[in-house]
Design an enzyme around this catalytic site. Structure first.
Site, mmCIF file in Angstrom:
data_model
loop_
_atom_site.group_PDB
_atom_site.id
_atom_site.type_symbol
_atom_site.label_atom_id
_atom_site.label_comp_id
_atom_site.label_asym_id
_atom_site.label_seq_id
_atom_site.Cartn_x
_atom_site.Cartn_y
_atom_site.Cartn_z
ATOM 1 C CD GLU A 103 90.280 46.511 27.814
ATOM 2 O OE1 GLU A 103 89.996 47.690 27.542
ATOM 3 O OE2 GLU A 103 91.312 45.952 27.413
ATOM 4 C CD GLU A 123 88.045 47.726 23.414
ATOM 5 O OE1 GLU A 123 87.243 46.834 23.031
ATOM 6 O OE2 GLU A 123 88.300 47.933 24.617
HETATM 7 C C1 LIG Z 1 91.775 51.125 23.755
HETATM 8 C C2 LIG Z 1 90.360 51.393 23.658
HETATM 9 C C3 LIG Z 1 89.518 51.295 24.670
HETATM 10 C C4 LIG Z 1 89.984 50.879 26.011
HETATM 11 C C5 LIG Z 1 88.091 51.572 24.522
HETATM 12 O O1 LIG Z 1 87.348 51.430 25.425
HETATM 13 S S1 LIG Z 1 87.534 52.123 23.013
HETATM 14 C C6 LIG Z 1 85.818 52.483 23.301
HETATM 15 C C7 LIG Z 1 85.026 51.244 23.303
HETATM 16 N N1 LIG Z 1 83.640 51.553 23.482
HETATM 17 C C8 LIG Z 1 82.806 51.663 22.472
HETATM 18 O O2 LIG Z 1 83.137 51.465 21.348
HETATM 19 C C9 LIG Z 1 81.403 52.029 22.825
HETATM 20 C C10 LIG Z 1 80.948 53.183 21.989
HETATM 21 N N2 LIG Z 1 79.617 53.615 22.340
HETATM 22 C C11 LIG Z 1 78.528 52.946 21.976
HETATM 23 O O3 LIG Z 1 78.561 51.886 21.389
HETATM 24 C C12 LIG Z 1 77.211 53.580 22.298
HETATM 25 O O4 LIG Z 1 77.420 54.952 22.441
HETATM 26 C C13 LIG Z 1 76.577 53.034 23.597
HETATM 27 C C14 LIG Z 1 76.110 51.586 23.362
HETATM 28 C C15 LIG Z 1 77.529 53.094 24.763
HETATM 29 C C16 LIG Z 1 75.337 53.917 23.941
HETATM 30 O O5 LIG Z 1 74.468 53.954 22.813
HETATM 31 P P1 LIG Z 1 73.270 55.019 22.759
HETATM 32 O O6 LIG Z 1 72.495 54.960 23.999
HETATM 33 O O7 LIG Z 1 72.563 54.767 21.478
HETATM 34 O O8 LIG Z 1 73.958 56.450 22.746
HETATM 35 P P2 LIG Z 1 74.862 57.116 21.623
HETATM 36 O O9 LIG Z 1 75.597 56.102 20.876
HETATM 37 O O10 LIG Z 1 74.054 58.091 20.876
HETATM 38 O O11 LIG Z 1 75.929 57.888 22.538
HETATM 39 C C17 LIG Z 1 75.537 58.991 23.340
HETATM 40 C C18 LIG Z 1 76.645 60.015 23.294
HETATM 41 O O12 LIG Z 1 77.805 59.457 23.921
HETATM 42 C C19 LIG Z 1 78.910 59.537 23.035
HETATM 43 N N3 LIG Z 1 79.748 58.350 23.301
HETATM 44 C C20 LIG Z 1 79.349 57.094 23.378
HETATM 45 N N4 LIG Z 1 80.371 56.302 23.696
HETATM 46 C C21 LIG Z 1 81.445 57.087 23.810
HETATM 47 C C22 LIG Z 1 82.804 56.862 24.125
HETATM 48 N N5 LIG Z 1 83.268 55.623 24.400
HETATM 49 N N6 LIG Z 1 83.628 57.902 24.146
HETATM 50 C C23 LIG Z 1 83.182 59.159 23.897
HETATM 51 N N7 LIG Z 1 81.895 59.454 23.602
HETATM 52 C C24 LIG Z 1 81.042 58.419 23.562
HETATM 53 C C25 LIG Z 1 78.294 59.519 21.653
HETATM 54 O O13 LIG Z 1 79.172 60.050 20.718
HETATM 55 C C26 LIG Z 1 77.079 60.381 21.887
HETATM 56 O O14 LIG Z 1 77.547 61.710 21.921
HETATM 57 P P3 LIG Z 1 76.700 62.870 21.277
HETATM 58 O O15 LIG Z 1 76.524 62.490 19.847
HETATM 59 O O16 LIG Z 1 75.402 62.904 22.009
HETATM 60 O O17 LIG Z 1 77.538 64.094 21.471
#
Ligand SMILES: C/C=C(\C)C(=O)SCCNC(=O)CCNC(=O)[C@H](O)C(C)(C)COP(=O)(O)OP(=O)(O)OC[C@H]1O[C@@H](n2cnc3c(N)ncnc32)[C@H](O)[C@@H]1OP(=O)(O)O
Length: 719
Positions: A103, A123
């Protein structure tokens, strides 16, 4: 949380610095807001490039912040300011631009993506909608049908697809930030009016109503009872029918209805539970960081039945050479053809060449002597498996790791017949093994950490969601599912019909109720296991009446169906009747009704009308109750592991979070009360007796699920 640099004398480069995914936490939102203000207010700055540190643009809003009411700078206002600004802003997308991250890119005037980047609005998978203008800007940019598809499914697309759809302006194999800087210098001279997506005229296809109706029906069919995709459709409809400002208001109202919903909480829990389970930390302290898995290049799969074939395909498609072993020529040939066909179809779907050269088929166990690992996938028959493991001990070189794909037999008993008990563990795949994502890795009491680490790492390489569990009959998944199917059978005895039980479970969100699922899987699978464990067949204690085993209630109804040859879809009848053997359209069968009536008369059971509430409570609270026992027995480390097993292996509806999260949502006190009530009514069903851990948690004031671990710590572990 956002770095500001002046480059080439006239460009502001804003870098998001919130590893690992540059999520838009409140500090990041503050950082970008301040830096954008600075760039727009500085006369030296002619254009702005936004990028993310560590070759990742942005993974969206910080999901951890959703547990509390949103505070701090609003994304909507920030994005409106970026778009309305008089200086071109270019998003340099490397890695991912997801959710709020995409976005942010949509609010920019241009988007340059690296060719390996992935973009999307996921989302909906978190029970939300893209509420920072995503539902209003994306349809204006790429049209309503494509936007609806992306927003209601949450699918990510590749940079190439994004370019085709018009989501990005350019893709590059080079550093996207460097390209964006060059692009920005050229963009300075160009007018911005046509680059502000919110001002674009909505491209409206004819038959708008029919389109929305069709998508609504599709969504309702695929995700029964799930709120977020429907809210997404309504938001896109607002984009199609209202001016931008009114559409934004609608987007915000719809988001408010989702934000604190139990479905959103469940789906966000699932996101983190999957990552928690994948981290694999055993009570012994063994984990990814301190145990090195073996590098696996050559594997043997013993048995080319349904499971063996799926396992062979899963291995070969990630580049591992496979020797598949069968005992008879005909079985080997059938298996060979099936594996090749499956690999070819899979490769075609993924647009790659099938790695058939990795496959070898043999009738001789001697051929597996040099492999790195063996995965046994023969019949669920302990004596057969023991014989095989003894032979493998003799045939394989001393360093070969041995795994069994048993769905519930004692892994340690198998380890005990080998010359290397520490190098034996379970790898429980789910059928069909090349499709199902779950892999239970079973740690026997003698399995070494290296043996477990190798199974976990191999599973991950095959794209599986791996959960390490302890060794007990049925492990986690099948041990728990037995309590659930037992309840379903008892409910039939007491007056319910298969279609009534299935209806309640499907209404709850399961894609298939327990009886429909049993027909699909085949009733003979459970029959064989019950025979093996002496619950039915010649080994039953003659003192046990048909409806009791070892002093507890037992339902012989599934055995009665099997004795009549009603094995499910493959025989054309099971709990339901089908149009033909192999048919899939389940119809209620009057013969089952008659069988149940006869059974009730024989055992003097007065049938009663059973409410949907009781059906759900009996089936699902007993499931969670057994989950608590699994935790107190140390068979699973944490509730997240159990939930992940149920989400990926048993079709538990994701918007309910899994059986443990569901119990937590219902309220542990309520679950305890109802179990006490049902156990009082059915004292001969031990699974209804509330577990110690459940009672302990309720006595401690029902702590949130993330805190249960602290109460389990004091209990012993089998892991
Ligand atoms: C309204 C809502 C709005 C505006 C939004 O944006 S909602 C969020 C939308 N985004 C998502 O759904 C993306 C979520 N993340 C992923 O799909 C994946 O993490 C990734 C594709 C971005 C990366 O994948 P990968 O490399 O395999 O890594 P991990 O999935 O293992 O993630 C690494 C650590 O980061 C934490 N994480 C990932 N995304 C988020 C986030 N959006 N917010 C907070 N934390 C996030 C994830 O939990 C892992 O944390 P740890 O487990 O290592 O502590």
């Amino acid at each position: 949380m956002a770095r500001y640099e002046l480059v080439k004398g006239s460009l502001a480069l804003i870098t998001l610095t919130n590893p690992p995914v540059n999520a838009l936490s409140s500090a990041v939102r503050y950082g970008i807001t301040e830096k954008i203000k600075r760039a727009l207010g500085d006369p030296k700055v002619k254009a702005v490039v936004i990028c993310g540190e560590n070759e990742r643009f942005c993974g969206g809003a910080d999901i951890r912040e959703f547990a509390a009411p949103m505070r701090g700078h609003s994304l909507v206002m920030l994005f409106d300011d970026i778009e309305a600004g008089e200086k071109p802003v270019i998003a340099a997308i490397e890695g991912v631009a997801l959710g709020g991250g995409f976005e942010l890119a949509l609010a920019c005037h241009y988007r340059i993506a690296h060719s390996k980047a992935r973009l999307g609005l996921p989302e909906v998978t978190l029970g939300l909608l893209p509420a920072a203008g995503g539902t209003q800007r994306l349809p204006r940019l790429i049209g309503i049908p494509a936007a609806l598809e992306l927003i209601t499914t949450g699918h990510h697309v590749s940079a190439q697809e994004a370019l085709k759809l018009g989501m990005v302006d350019q893709i590059t194999d080079e550093n996207a930030c460097k390209m964006a800087v060059e692009f920005a210098l050229r963009a300075v001279a160009k007018p911005l009016s046509s680059r502000r997506i919110s001002t674009l005229t909505m491209p409206c296809p004819p038959n708008l109503d029919a389109l929305f109706e069709a998508v609504t029906m599709q969504v309702q069919k695929k995700a029964r009872g799930v709120m977020a995709p429907l809210a997404c459709i309504q938001a896109v409809r607002a984009a199609a029918t209202l001016p931008y400002s009114k559409g934004m208001k609608r987007e915000s109202e719809l988001m408010a209805s989702l934000f604190s919903s139990s479905q959103a909480r469940a789906l966000q829990y699932c996101f983190f539970a999957q990552r928690t389970a994948g981290k694999w930390t055993l009570p012994s302290g063994a984990q990814w960081s301190n145990i090195k898995p073996r590098d696996i290049r050559r594997a043997a799969v013993i048995g080319l039945g349904t499971m063996g074939r799926g396992i062979a395909v899963s291995l070969a498609r990630v580049g591992i050479s496979v020797i598949a072993v069968e005992t008879e020529k005909k079985l080997l040939e059938t298996g060979r053809q099936m594996v090749i066909g499956m690999l070819e179809r899979d490769a075609k779907r993924r647009g790659v060449t099938a790695s058939l050269y990795l496959l070898q088929f043999t009738l001789s166990l001697q051929d597996v002597k040099d492999v790195d690992i063996v995965i046994e996938a023969v019949f669920e028959d302990m004596s057969l498996k023991k014989r095989l493991f003894r032979d493998l001990s003799k045939v394989c070189r001393p360093s070969t790791l041995l795994y069994t794909n048993t769905s519930g037999l004692d892994v340690d008993a198998l380890a005990g017949v080998t010359d290397r008990p520490h190098m034996v563990a379970g790898m429980h795949f789910f059928s069909p093994a090349h499709v199902m994502k779950l892999l239970e890795v079973i740690c026997g009491p003698r399995s070494s950490s290296e043996t477990i680490a190798t199974a976990m790492s191999l599973g991950k390489r095959m794209g599986k969601v791996c959960v390490a569990v302890g060794n007990c009959p049925g492990f986690v998944g099948n041990r728990m599912v037995k309590t659930y199917t037992d309840q379903a059978n008892f409910l039939l005895e007491e007056g319910a019909t298969p279609e009534q039980v299935d209806g309640a479970l499907e209404e709850f969100g399961f894609a298939m109720g327990v009886f429909r699922m049993s027909d699909l899987a085949g009733l003979d699978v459970g029959w064989r296991i019950r025979k093996e464990s002496g619950l039915t067949g010649p080994d039953v204690d003659p003192k046990d009446p048909p409806h009791r085993r070892q002093g507890h209630r037992y339902s012989p109804i599934p055995d009665m169906l099997c004795e009549q040859g009603r094995m499910g879809q493959k025989t054309g009848c099971g709990w339901y009747v089908y149009e033909k053997p192999g048919g899939t359209e389940a119809k209620p069968d009057p013969l089952i009704q008659k069988l149940l009536e006869g059974y009730r008369v024989r055992y003097s059971i007065q049938p009663r009308k059973i409410s949907s509430q009781e059906l759900i409570e009996r089936c699902l609270y007993v499931l969670a109750n057994e989950g608590f026992r699994v935790l107190e027995d140390g068979i699973a480390v944490q509730p997240e592991d159990i939930d992940v097993i149920y989400l990926f292996g048993y079709g538990f509806p994701r918007h309910r979070g899994g059986p443990m999260f569901y119990a937590n949502m219902v309220g542990l006190g309520r679950v305890l009360d109802r179990l006490e009530h049902y156990h009082h009514a059915h004292p001969d069903v031990p699974h209804l007796k509330p577990s110690q851990l459940l009672k302990k948690l309720v006595a401690c004031g029902s702590p949130p699920i993330q805190k249960w671990k602290e109460h389990i710590k004091t209990m012993h572990s089998h892991l």
